[in-house]
Scaffold this motif. Structure first.
Motif, PDB file in Angstrom:
ATOM      1  N   GLY A 100      -3.668   2.600 -12.411  1.00  0.00           N
ATOM      2  CA  GLY A 100      -2.242   1.799 -12.535  1.00  0.00           C
ATOM      3  C   GLY A 100      -2.452   0.342 -12.791  1.00  0.00           C
ATOM      4  O   GLY A 100      -4.164  -0.400 -13.003  1.00  0.00           O
ATOM      5  N   TYR A 101      -1.277  -0.669 -13.500  1.00  0.00           N
ATOM      6  CA  TYR A 101      -1.740  -1.475 -14.570  1.00  0.00           C
ATOM      7  C   TYR A 101       0.427  -2.833 -13.528  1.00  0.00           C
ATOM      8  O   TYR A 101       1.134  -1.956 -13.560  1.00  0.00           O
ATOM      9  CB  TYR A 101      -1.584  -2.005 -15.887  1.00  0.00           C
ATOM     10  N   LEU A 102      -0.793  -3.211 -12.373  1.00  0.00           N
ATOM     11  CA  LEU A 102       1.182  -3.826 -11.797  1.00  0.00           C
ATOM     12  C   LEU A 102       0.879  -5.288 -12.166  1.00  0.00           C
ATOM     13  O   LEU A 102      -0.361  -6.033 -12.057  1.00  0.00           O
ATOM     14  CB  LEU A 102       1.260  -3.697  -9.993  1.00  0.00           C
ATOM     15  N   LEU A 103       1.952  -6.023 -12.169  1.00  0.00           N
ATOM     16  CA  LEU A 103       1.864  -7.739 -12.111  1.00  0.00           C
ATOM     17  C   LEU A 103       2.207  -8.090 -10.551  1.00  0.00           C
ATOM     18  O   LEU A 103       2.676  -7.862  -9.616  1.00  0.00           O
ATOM     19  CB  LEU A 103       3.232  -8.077 -12.295  1.00  0.00           C
ATOM     20  N   LYS A 104       1.987  -9.470 -10.469  1.00  0.00           N
ATOM     21  CA  LYS A 104       2.056  -9.388  -9.608  1.00  0.00           C
ATOM     22  C   LYS A 104       2.874 -10.469  -8.546  1.00  0.00           C
ATOM     23  O   LYS A 104       2.678 -10.341  -7.741  1.00  0.00           O
ATOM     24  CB  LYS A 104       0.572 -11.417  -9.007  1.00  0.00           C
ATOM     25  N   ASP A 105       4.038 -10.532  -9.676  1.00  0.00           N
ATOM     26  CA  ASP A 105       5.482 -10.658  -8.599  1.00  0.00           C
ATOM     27  C   ASP A 105       6.371  -9.299  -8.244  1.00  0.00           C
ATOM     28  O   ASP A 105       7.561  -8.883  -8.091  1.00  0.00           O
ATOM     29  CB  ASP A 105       6.608 -10.605  -9.727  1.00  0.00           C
ATOM     30  N   THR A 106       5.162  -7.926  -8.064  1.00  0.00           N
ATOM     31  CA  THR A 106       5.765  -6.290  -7.848  1.00  0.00           C
ATOM     32  C   THR A 106       5.930  -6.713  -6.411  1.00  0.00           C
ATOM     33  O   THR A 106       5.713  -7.212  -5.245  1.00  0.00           O
ATOM     34  CB  THR A 106       4.569  -5.585  -7.762  1.00  0.00           C
ATOM     35  N   SER A 107       7.048  -5.939  -6.024  1.00  0.00           N
ATOM     36  CA  SER A 107       7.522  -6.390  -5.201  1.00  0.00           C
ATOM     37  C   SER A 107       6.995  -5.383  -3.983  1.00  0.00           C
ATOM     38  O   SER A 107       5.937  -4.667  -4.087  1.00  0.00           O
ATOM     39  CB  SER A 107       9.784  -5.286  -4.353  1.00  0.00           C
ATOM     40  N   THR A 108       7.286  -5.346  -2.309  1.00  0.00           N
ATOM     41  CA  THR A 108       5.862  -4.971  -1.553  1.00  0.00           C
ATOM     42  C   THR A 108       6.485  -3.461  -1.653  1.00  0.00           C
ATOM     43  O   THR A 108       5.725  -2.336  -1.222  1.00  0.00           O
ATOM     44  CB  THR A 108       6.449  -5.710  -0.181  1.00  0.00           C
ATOM     45  N   ALA A 109       7.475  -3.742  -1.203  1.00  0.00           N
ATOM     46  CA  ALA A 109       8.262  -1.753  -1.231  1.00  0.00           C
ATOM     47  C   ALA A 109       7.443  -1.217  -2.685  1.00  0.00           C
ATOM     48  O   ALA A 109       6.540  -0.170  -2.994  1.00  0.00           O
ATOM     49  CB  ALA A 109       9.701  -2.203  -1.756  1.00  0.00           C
ATOM     50  N   ASP A 110       7.157  -1.707  -3.837  1.00  0.00           N
ATOM     51  CA  ASP A 110       6.679  -1.395  -5.443  1.00  0.00           C
ATOM     52  C   ASP A 110       4.701  -1.111  -5.601  1.00  0.00           C
ATOM     53  O   ASP A 110       4.443   0.100  -5.501  1.00  0.00           O
ATOM     54  CB  ASP A 110       6.875  -1.820  -6.321  1.00  0.00           C
ATOM     55  N   LEU A 111       4.967  -1.830  -4.700  1.00  0.00           N
ATOM     56  CA  LEU A 111       3.334  -1.520  -4.162  1.00  0.00           C
ATOM     57  C   LEU A 111       3.200  -1.242  -3.322  1.00  0.00           C
ATOM     58  O   LEU A 111       1.804  -0.382  -3.976  1.00  0.00           O
ATOM     59  CB  LEU A 111       2.661  -3.041  -4.334  1.00  0.00           C
ATOM     60  N   LEU A 112       3.469  -0.674  -2.967  1.00  0.00           N
ATOM     61  CA  LEU A 112       3.657   0.143  -1.460  1.00  0.00           C
ATOM     62  C   LEU A 112       3.534   2.055  -2.188  1.00  0.00           C
ATOM     63  O   LEU A 112       2.883   2.563  -1.748  1.00  0.00           O
ATOM     64  CB  LEU A 112       3.835   0.595  -0.425  1.00  0.00           C
TER      65      LEU A 112
END
Length: 205
Positions: A100-112
């Motif tokens: 995966g590749y996520l940005l640090k502005d990802t919400s907590t819910a989306d990160l989990l």
């Protein structure tokens, strides 16, 4: 229980991520690392299910660490978590095996949700990252630069004038201009700055 390793060179970021992730009863943070090299060692010792990997760190970047971790333990899922979303960074991470590749502005819910999805074997991408990848795949294949064109553009990136480039490469200033025109056409740009930026984004420099 999902065993997770956090890799980031900023202690405040690691602390924040730990607090976010451990709020989920299904996740336990088994350790942290502050560099790519440390991440490889910690992953070998702790055997996490998921590694949240920062991209640019001293002591070994996240892409190299991802490749080394997966070579040692293929079942581990690595999710890049970064502020950078250039085409080159994204492609390098995916090619290294990142799940995966996520940005640090990802919400907590989306990160989990992403952590759980990665464990299930799914690929997780921030929406803007997915858009860039799709656009890159749909775009017609760009013509590659010749070795001489790459040399010229590399010197442009160093701030050299056409005359200086000509003297450095033992070619005329007119020939330098000809190379630049061809470079502009291949990259679809109209000036030197855009040529350098586009070439860097595409991993040509």
């Amino acid at each position: 229980m999902i065993r997770l390793l956090i890799v980031d060179d900023h202690p405040v970021v690691r602390e924040g991520l730990r607090g976010m992730l451990e709020a989920d009863p299904g996740i336990t943070v088994v350790g942290e690392a502050a560099s790519g090299g440390e991440a490889v060692v910690r992953a070998r010792d702790l055997r996490p299910d998921v590694v949240l990997m920062d991209l640019r760190m001293p002591g070994g970047d996240g892409v190299s660490a991802t490749g080394r971790i997966l070579a040692d333990r293929p079942q581990t899922r690595v999710i890049v978590l970064t502020t950078y979303e250039t085409d080159q960074d994204i492609v390098r991470a995916v090619e290294a095996g990142a799940a995966g590749y996520l940005l640090k502005d990802t919400s907590t819910a989306d990160l989990l949700a992403a952590v759980s999805a990665a464990v299930r074997g799914e690929t997780v991408l921030s929406p803007s990252v997915a858009t860039r990848l799709v656009s890159r795949m749909r775009a017609p294949a760009a013509e590659s630069l010749t070795p001489r064109e790459t040399q010229v553009l590399a010197l442009v990136a160093k701030g050299m004038s056409n005359g200086e480039i000509g003297r450095a490469l033992f070619i005329s200033e007119t020939t330098v201009k000809t190379h630049l025109l061809r470079i502009f056409g291949k990259l679809g740009v109209s000036d030197r700055t855009a040529a350098v930026t586009t070439a860097m984004d595409r991993g040509l420099l």
